[in-house]
Enzyme design. Structure first.
Site, PDB file in Angstrom:
ATOM      1  N   ASP A 201       0.584  -0.955  -0.244  1.00  0.00           N
ATOM      2  CA  ASP A 201       0.579  -0.343   0.184  1.00  0.00           C
ATOM      3  C   ASP A 201       1.050   1.489   0.172  1.00  0.00           C
ATOM      4  OD1 ASP A 201      -2.913   0.939   0.122  1.00  0.00           O
ATOM      5  OD2 ASP A 201      -2.217   2.020   1.949  1.00  0.00           O
ATOM      6  N   ASN A 209      -2.631  12.857  -4.018  1.00  0.00           N
ATOM      7  CA  ASN A 209      -3.549  13.526  -5.375  1.00  0.00           C
ATOM      8  C   ASN A 209      -3.348  14.855  -4.657  1.00  0.00           C
ATOM      9  OD1 ASN A 209      -3.736  11.583  -6.671  1.00  0.00           O
ATOM     10  ND2 ASN A 209      -4.802   9.909  -5.150  1.00  0.00           N
ATOM     11  N   HIS A 214      -4.799  14.232  -9.293  1.00  0.00           N
ATOM     12  CA  HIS A 214      -4.752  12.439  -9.746  1.00  0.00           C
ATOM     13  C   HIS A 214      -3.840  12.563 -10.853  1.00  0.00           C
ATOM     14  CE1 HIS A 214      -8.122  11.802  -6.474  1.00  0.00           C
ATOM     15  NE2 HIS A 214      -8.725  13.028  -6.884  1.00  0.00           N
ATOM     16  N   ASP A 218      -1.778   9.278 -10.087  1.00  0.00           N
ATOM     17  CA  ASP A 218      -1.232   7.777 -11.628  1.00  0.00           C
ATOM     18  C   ASP A 218       0.154   7.774 -12.240  1.00  0.00           C
ATOM     19  OD1 ASP A 218      -4.120   7.954 -11.100  1.00  0.00           O
ATOM     20  OD2 ASP A 218      -4.330   8.376 -12.737  1.00  0.00           O
ATOM     21  N   GLU A 244      -4.470   2.229  -4.576  1.00  0.00           N
ATOM     22  CA  GLU A 244      -3.202   2.334  -4.244  1.00  0.00           C
ATOM     23  C   GLU A 244      -2.598   0.753  -3.836  1.00  0.00           C
ATOM     24  OE1 GLU A 244      -4.449   4.486  -0.831  1.00  0.00           O
ATOM     25  OE2 GLU A 244      -5.883   4.150  -2.840  1.00  0.00           O
TER      26      GLU A 244
END
Length: 329
Positions: A201, A209, A214, A218, A244
């Site tokens: 994680d 973010n 965002h 990515d 994630e």
């Protein structure tokens, strides 16, 4: 020089199962290929076959009514041992096959030409073959066409796997990862070897973010996926579980070996310098898997270890009953 991919049976089987191609026996989209090859080479039988642990399974076959044969009698079993096509002009004159039941009985194979189906990572998972019931000389042109169409078969299988891959990161989807892990465990059961599942994680990903947008988030996920894949062996599996969070299946390893592998991944991500990406760290939880254990049950244990890693300050690997590696270590 020997080719290690030709003798790495565990890696070959995992490469095969990554295609999720054994879920069904017949693949109608390969019928066009076998039909064309059958006509071009002037043979009565043409087939696309995959070789798993025990069987040869026909994904398409023209000129013969069969779903598969035991692996030990399959001509393709020999074909996958080489990078080059296997050509037999008369099986009754070949010591390897003269007593083969497929030669002495139906379908009375005499001539055989088989081109291995080689995956992009170098494993032979099956063959595209042309078969004659009488002695037959295959020309160099015949063999070249067979090799070209074998590549088309693999290309088609690669396209099919796109449905099993996460579009952003290239990792297996959760369903494909679960299926591949289950298949891997089944093989380990017969080998009496162990495996470990891990949940990775990204630490404080919401802040990434919020602070950078965002699109940057990515980029971070894509960069992490590239780093992870670069650290894994060909026999390991990597999937995106959601958001994630990612899953890693360490094939045929003890928990200690898997934790060492996870720690290498953690350190590589911590040191990662990707264009337009902020520095990030990850937490990883690991759990040993038994050969008959259900995927969700094992994943829950790995999740528990992941939460422990986060409680202890993040940027570390934790496995049950094993002292955790940490960033401070």
């Amino acid at each position: 020089m020997s080719d290690p991919k030709l003798t790495d049976e565990a890696g070959r089987l995992l490469a095969l199962h990554r295609y999720c191609a054994l879920d069904s026996v017949h693949e109608p989209n390969f019928d066009t290929i076998t039909g064309i090859v059958k006509d071009l080479l002037g043979v009565p039988i043409c087939a696309v076959s995959l070789i798993d642990e025990e069987q040869q399974r026909f994904k398409s076959i023209q000129g013969l009514d069969s779903k598969g044969t035991p692996r030990e009698v399959a001509f393709r079993h020999q074909t996958i041992k080489s990078r080059e096509p296997m050509i037999i002009e008369d099986a009754t004159m070949d010591a390897r096959f003269v007593k083969n039941p497929l030669v002495t009985g139906e379908p009375n194979i005499r001539a055989y030409a088989g081109a291995p189906l080689t995956t992009p990572d170098g494993y032979n998972i099956g063959a595209l073959c042309a078969i004659h019931r009488r002695r037959h000389d295959f020309t160099p042109g015949d063999i070249e066409r067979l090799q070209r169409f074998a590549k088309v078969v693999v290309d088609q299988m690669e396209l099919k796997t796109l449905a099993h891959r996460d579009f952003l990161t290239g990792a297996l989807t959760r369903r494909a990862f679960s299926d591949a892990v289950t298949s891997g465990l089944a093989r380990l059961g017969s080998e009496k070897r162990s495996a470990t599942i891990a949940v990775l994680d990204v630490d404080h990903f919401k802040k990434v973010n919020d602070d950078h947008g965002h699109a940057t988030g990515d980029l971070v996920l894509k960069a992490i996926s590239q780093v992870v894949r670069g650290q894994l062996r060909s026999t390991d599996l990597f999937g995106r579980l959601g958001g994630e969070e990612f899953g890693i299946f360490f094939y045929a390893t003890t928990r200690n070996e898997a934790v060492e592998g996870a720690e290498r991944i953690r350190r590589a991500i911590e040191a990662m310098e990707a264009p337009d990406c902020p520095k990030v760290t990850v937490s990883i939880g690991l759990a040993a898997m038994e050969h008959d254990e259900e995927f969700d049950h094992a994943l829950a244990h790995a999740d528990t270890a992941l939460y422990a890693a986060k409680r202890e300050g993040r940027n570390r690997c934790v496995a049950a009953e094993i002292p955790p590696f940490s960033a401070a270590a």
